[in-house]
Design a protein around this motif. Structure first.
Motif, PDB file in Angstrom:
ATOM      1  N   SER A 121      -5.765 -79.240 -54.567  1.00  0.00           N
ATOM      2  CA  SER A 121      -5.411 -79.417 -53.201  1.00  0.00           C
ATOM      3  C   SER A 121      -6.821 -78.121 -52.127  1.00  0.00           C
ATOM      4  O   SER A 121      -7.273 -77.400 -52.760  1.00  0.00           O
ATOM      5  CB  SER A 121      -4.638 -78.472 -52.610  1.00  0.00           C
ATOM      6  N   LEU A 122      -8.070 -78.944 -51.081  1.00  0.00           N
ATOM      7  CA  LEU A 122      -9.004 -77.932 -50.567  1.00  0.00           C
ATOM      8  C   LEU A 122      -8.703 -77.967 -49.579  1.00  0.00           C
ATOM      9  O   LEU A 122      -7.271 -78.135 -49.271  1.00  0.00           O
ATOM     10  CB  LEU A 122      -9.601 -79.408 -49.583  1.00  0.00           C
ATOM     11  N   ALA A 123      -8.909 -76.539 -49.534  1.00  0.00           N
ATOM     12  CA  ALA A 123      -7.967 -75.698 -48.562  1.00  0.00           C
ATOM     13  C   ALA A 123      -8.578 -74.687 -47.501  1.00  0.00           C
ATOM     14  O   ALA A 123      -9.904 -74.081 -48.759  1.00  0.00           O
ATOM     15  CB  ALA A 123      -7.521 -74.392 -48.707  1.00  0.00           C
ATOM     16  N   THR A 124      -9.136 -74.909 -46.067  1.00  0.00           N
ATOM     17  CA  THR A 124      -9.699 -73.514 -45.734  1.00  0.00           C
ATOM     18  C   THR A 124      -9.343 -73.050 -43.822  1.00  0.00           C
ATOM     19  O   THR A 124      -8.006 -73.975 -43.466  1.00  0.00           O
ATOM     20  CB  THR A 124     -11.113 -74.608 -45.144  1.00  0.00           C
ATOM     21  N   THR A 125      -9.903 -72.432 -43.557  1.00  0.00           N
ATOM     22  CA  THR A 125      -9.156 -72.103 -42.224  1.00  0.00           C
ATOM     23  C   THR A 125     -10.012 -71.293 -41.806  1.00  0.00           C
ATOM     24  O   THR A 125     -11.438 -70.569 -41.902  1.00  0.00           O
ATOM     25  CB  THR A 125      -8.400 -70.435 -43.002  1.00  0.00           C
ATOM     26  N   ASP A 126     -10.392 -71.059 -40.624  1.00  0.00           N
ATOM     27  CA  ASP A 126     -11.333 -70.849 -39.421  1.00  0.00           C
ATOM     28  C   ASP A 126     -10.475 -71.067 -37.615  1.00  0.00           C
ATOM     29  O   ASP A 126      -9.087 -71.306 -37.617  1.00  0.00           O
ATOM     30  CB  ASP A 126     -12.263 -71.848 -39.123  1.00  0.00           C
ATOM     31  N   THR A 127     -11.107 -69.382 -37.813  1.00  0.00           N
ATOM     32  CA  THR A 127      -9.832 -69.117 -36.469  1.00  0.00           C
ATOM     33  C   THR A 127     -10.508 -69.451 -34.944  1.00  0.00           C
ATOM     34  O   THR A 127     -11.672 -69.093 -34.900  1.00  0.00           O
ATOM     35  CB  THR A 127      -9.803 -67.681 -36.285  1.00  0.00           C
TER      36      THR A 127
ATOM     37  N   ASP B 196     -15.131 -79.043 -42.478  1.00  0.00           N
ATOM     38  CA  ASP B 196     -15.263 -78.614 -43.701  1.00  0.00           C
ATOM     39  C   ASP B 196     -14.535 -78.692 -44.854  1.00  0.00           C
ATOM     40  O   ASP B 196     -15.362 -79.283 -46.147  1.00  0.00           O
ATOM     41  CB  ASP B 196     -14.263 -76.756 -43.502  1.00  0.00           C
ATOM     42  N   ILE B 197     -13.740 -79.808 -44.608  1.00  0.00           N
ATOM     43  CA  ILE B 197     -13.113 -80.538 -45.902  1.00  0.00           C
ATOM     44  C   ILE B 197     -13.901 -81.657 -45.740  1.00  0.00           C
ATOM     45  O   ILE B 197     -13.873 -81.812 -47.039  1.00  0.00           O
ATOM     46  CB  ILE B 197     -11.654 -80.739 -44.962  1.00  0.00           C
TER      47      ILE B 197
ATOM     48  N   MET C 137     -17.161 -81.400 -48.138  1.00  0.00           N
ATOM     49  CA  MET C 137     -16.530 -81.153 -49.289  1.00  0.00           C
ATOM     50  C   MET C 137     -16.684 -82.688 -49.821  1.00  0.00           C
ATOM     51  O   MET C 137     -16.157 -82.465 -51.030  1.00  0.00           O
ATOM     52  CB  MET C 137     -15.770 -80.560 -49.966  1.00  0.00           C
TER      53      MET C 137
ATOM     54  N   LEU D 263      -1.679 -76.419 -40.691  1.00  0.00           N
ATOM     55  CA  LEU D 263      -1.405 -75.236 -40.120  1.00  0.00           C
ATOM     56  C   LEU D 263      -1.931 -74.626 -39.092  1.00  0.00           C
ATOM     57  O   LEU D 263      -2.984 -74.439 -39.279  1.00  0.00           O
ATOM     58  CB  LEU D 263      -1.316 -74.030 -41.119  1.00  0.00           C
TER      59      LEU D 263
ATOM     60  N   SER E  85      -5.403 -70.484 -34.724  1.00  0.00           N
ATOM     61  CA  SER E  85      -6.466 -70.496 -35.869  1.00  0.00           C
ATOM     62  C   SER E  85      -5.954 -71.638 -36.410  1.00  0.00           C
ATOM     63  O   SER E  85      -3.979 -72.068 -36.355  1.00  0.00           O
ATOM     64  CB  SER E  85      -6.092 -69.470 -36.972  1.00  0.00           C
TER      65      SER E  85
ATOM     66  N   THR F  25      -5.294 -73.387 -40.566  1.00  0.00           N
ATOM     67  CA  THR F  25      -5.928 -73.915 -42.202  1.00  0.00           C
ATOM     68  C   THR F  25      -5.877 -75.265 -42.293  1.00  0.00           C
ATOM     69  O   THR F  25      -4.151 -75.993 -41.795  1.00  0.00           O
ATOM     70  CB  THR F  25      -5.049 -73.256 -43.343  1.00  0.00           C
TER      71      THR F  25
ATOM     72  N   PHE G 152      -5.308 -78.135 -44.873  1.00  0.00           N
ATOM     73  CA  PHE G 152      -6.148 -79.182 -46.302  1.00  0.00           C
ATOM     74  C   PHE G 152      -6.388 -79.751 -46.331  1.00  0.00           C
ATOM     75  O   PHE G 152      -6.522 -81.317 -45.803  1.00  0.00           O
ATOM     76  CB  PHE G 152      -4.467 -79.178 -47.199  1.00  0.00           C
TER      77      PHE G 152
ATOM     78  N   THR H 132     -14.704 -74.774 -48.491  1.00  0.00           N
ATOM     79  CA  THR H 132     -13.473 -75.078 -48.616  1.00  0.00           C
ATOM     80  C   THR H 132     -13.526 -74.588 -49.534  1.00  0.00           C
ATOM     81  O   THR H 132     -14.245 -74.508 -50.380  1.00  0.00           O
ATOM     82  CB  THR H 132     -12.380 -76.255 -48.454  1.00  0.00           C
ATOM     83  N   ALA H 133     -12.061 -73.768 -50.609  1.00  0.00           N
ATOM     84  CA  ALA H 133     -11.543 -73.835 -51.970  1.00  0.00           C
ATOM     85  C   ALA H 133     -10.662 -75.095 -52.078  1.00  0.00           C
ATOM     86  O   ALA H 133     -10.199 -75.652 -51.451  1.00  0.00           O
ATOM     87  CB  ALA H 133     -10.413 -72.435 -51.473  1.00  0.00           C
TER      88      ALA H 133
ATOM     89  N   LEU I  94      -8.316 -75.645 -55.456  1.00  0.00           N
ATOM     90  CA  LEU I  94      -6.784 -75.095 -55.836  1.00  0.00           C
ATOM     91  C   LEU I  94      -5.722 -76.453 -56.193  1.00  0.00           C
ATOM     92  O   LEU I  94      -5.633 -77.287 -55.698  1.00  0.00           O
ATOM     93  CB  LEU I  94      -5.961 -74.741 -54.630  1.00  0.00           C
TER      94      LEU I  94
ATOM     95  N   LEU J 114      -5.039 -67.785 -48.475  1.00  0.00           N
ATOM     96  CA  LEU J 114      -6.232 -67.545 -47.905  1.00  0.00           C
ATOM     97  C   LEU J 114      -6.185 -66.238 -46.378  1.00  0.00           C
ATOM     98  O   LEU J 114      -4.677 -66.736 -45.943  1.00  0.00           O
ATOM     99  CB  LEU J 114      -6.424 -68.590 -47.007  1.00  0.00           C
TER     100      LEU J 114
ATOM    101  N   ASP K 276     -11.829 -66.544 -43.350  1.00  0.00           N
ATOM    102  CA  ASP K 276     -12.089 -66.821 -42.485  1.00  0.00           C
ATOM    103  C   ASP K 276     -12.675 -64.883 -42.109  1.00  0.00           C
ATOM    104  O   ASP K 276     -11.132 -63.981 -42.147  1.00  0.00           O
ATOM    105  CB  ASP K 276     -11.993 -67.131 -41.524  1.00  0.00           C
TER     106      ASP K 276
END
Lengths: 324, 324
Positions: A50-56, A84-85, A88, A96, A144, A146, A148, B40-41, B43, B96, B132
């Motif tokens: 799973s790709l995962a990223t977060t931004d606020t 961002d997803i 990649m 979320l 914010s 997150t 996936f 992104t990460a 996982l 994250l 972030d």
């Protein structure tokens, strides 16, 4: 008879009423095995990773209520995360969403924000799977996400794979969001509403992320802090130099000159953030459709324009101006 | 010669220096295919589905710097997120971490927060995979975690599966974090440092989440807003009544009476939040080791104590007091 506007604030509703405002706006998906309402969401992951990223985004720093409504903020927050997803090479599978707001926040703002998130999620082919609502001291509002994602039969495209001999290419516009911000700052919004819209609601051709990965992109990101700064990140991670061809940007600059003037047009194109167009390097001769070459990858380090180091005017310039 | 304390604030460092403060404190993991630093990460997800949850803490609402240091905040933020993963029957696989802070924030606070997150992640058998960093207007500081998890050969334990005839059981303590908060509010910290520590650094026996799932738990959550309120959530989601046996709580109340007095001790046990002990329902006769029965599930609705509706004193009472 027109309906009276909803003047209630978060102080006027309890948690359940707030959830009732938010949750019905979100769509379902077969890949969301457990959605909002329990301790956690459960999201199907078909590819084994799973790709995962977060931004606020923070009120007063990333947006002003005078310039962007709740739906604009929700839209932009989704775009900057899903971009961002895409950067990649991935496809977004779920979001979320967190809202932290003081009790003076209007319920209508929350409804608008939620509507913006839901619409932008639909545009991105994804859904909201859960989130968090939290109160905050007076004056604080922050949102914010997150995001996936999954990679469908492609390897992730990192920032570190650019090689001398590759070309540097972009998909989408340059400098338009920054030019829109300049118009808002100058109070001359009416001169070009399309540019202001690009600032309020940027867009990314998400499907071009996986397309670039399939075409063999060696490095990729989305332009969130400006062409020079983000290009510099690829150069540093890859241990190469990126040299931008000024002639390749002439059309981008020209397109902004009537609205903001020639000098600022160039600054916007080279350093404007929040554009969220995709920037990637490709082996020579493998460019996918819709991408355009704007430079080359050579041995060395850093980023140059026509072989010259550019006096860097970074995104911080506009970023700090937004809150002053 | 002692080293001078680091008096720098975020205004004194650039983004790279801030990252250099944060990133070296985080451990690696074989399941983190791509860690911090790219778009992104990535996982690994072995079971075909990923649990995901997010929770936020806001300065002035969820903590005060006078009462909790950066490491305490980092610790608690990890616990409240990983406890949600455990309460589904899951094992946490990655975090994250988001930090939003004004530039007056001390760099030492950020270092302490990061150290607290890293240590609590290690305790939970997990790692930080990305996050972030964002600046904020003066006076705003907020931290947020998104936690990921997997279910190892168990079905997720929802809130909605409790059935009449089940028993209600808890693993861990009740009311201690709330009692510690009362001591902090009264300025009588020295009377019981263990309770204050329970407020600053709550703990969850994470492995008991999967253990309860394997034992056939029919509903589960962690106590974040108080036994009555969280129990009420199980009752509502399951369409049942929970009846708590007052005799089963006598020891919990007795243990707090010397520190806060008998009346507040009962209030803490019944309504104290931030405890993060696990609360679950089980078919009669299937209780796993270490759990204790505190009530029964019957037909009906709501939550009762000894068959009586309790005058609900919710967690909001303490929550709002914290920021006054």
């Amino acid at each position: 008879m027109t309906q009276a506007p909803d003047t209630r604030t978060l102080a006027d509703v309890d948690e359940q009423e707030l959830l009732d405002t938010v949750l019905p706006r979100f769509a379902a998906s077969d890949d969301v095995l457990i959605g909002p309402g329990d301790d956690t969401a459960l999201l199907r992951v078909r590819s084994g990773a799973s790709l995962a990223t977060t931004d606020t985004m923070v009120l007063g720093r990333d947006w002003l209520d005078e310039w962007s409504d709740g739906a604009d903020v929700g839209h932009k927050l989704v775009v900057q995360n899903v971009a961002d997803i895409a950067a990649m090479g991935g496809r977004c599978t779920g979001l979320l969403v967190t809202l932290v707001a003081d009790e003076g926040t209007r319920l209508q703002w929350v409804a608008d924000f939620t509507t913006g998130v839901a619409a932008a999620a639909r545009d991105a082919g994804t859904v909201v799977v859960g989130g968090d609502l939290s109160s905050a001291p007076a004056g604080t509002r922050m949102v914010s996400i997150t995001a996936f994602g999954e990679l469908d039969h492609v390897e992730p495209v990192l920032r570190s794979g650019a090689r001398p001999g590759d070309v540097l290419a972009v998909h989408g516009t340059l400098g338009r969001a920054a030019a829109g911000l300049l118009l808002l700052q100058r109070g001359t919004v009416e001169t070009n509403t399309n540019l202001v819209q690009a600032q309020r609601r940027p867009s990314t051709a998400y499907e071009q992320g996986p397309a670039a990965a399939r075409a063999g992109a060696t490095a990729m990101l989305d332009i969130s802090d400006g062409l020079l700064r983000d290009g510099g990140r690829i150069a540093r991670a890859s241990g190469v130099r990126l040299d931008i061809d000024p002639a390749a940007l002439a059309g981008d600059i020209q397109a902004l000159t009537a609205a903001v003037g020639a000098a600022d047009a160039e600054t916007c194109v080279l350093t404007g953030g929040e554009e969220h167009s995709l920037l990637a390097t490709f082996p020579s001769g493998t460019l996918p459709s819709g991408w355009r070459v704007i430079g080359v990858v050579t041995a060395g380090s850093g980023i140059t324009v026509g072989g010259q180091e550019h006096v860097r005017v970074g995104w911080d310039h506009f970023g700090s101006a937004k809150t002053d």
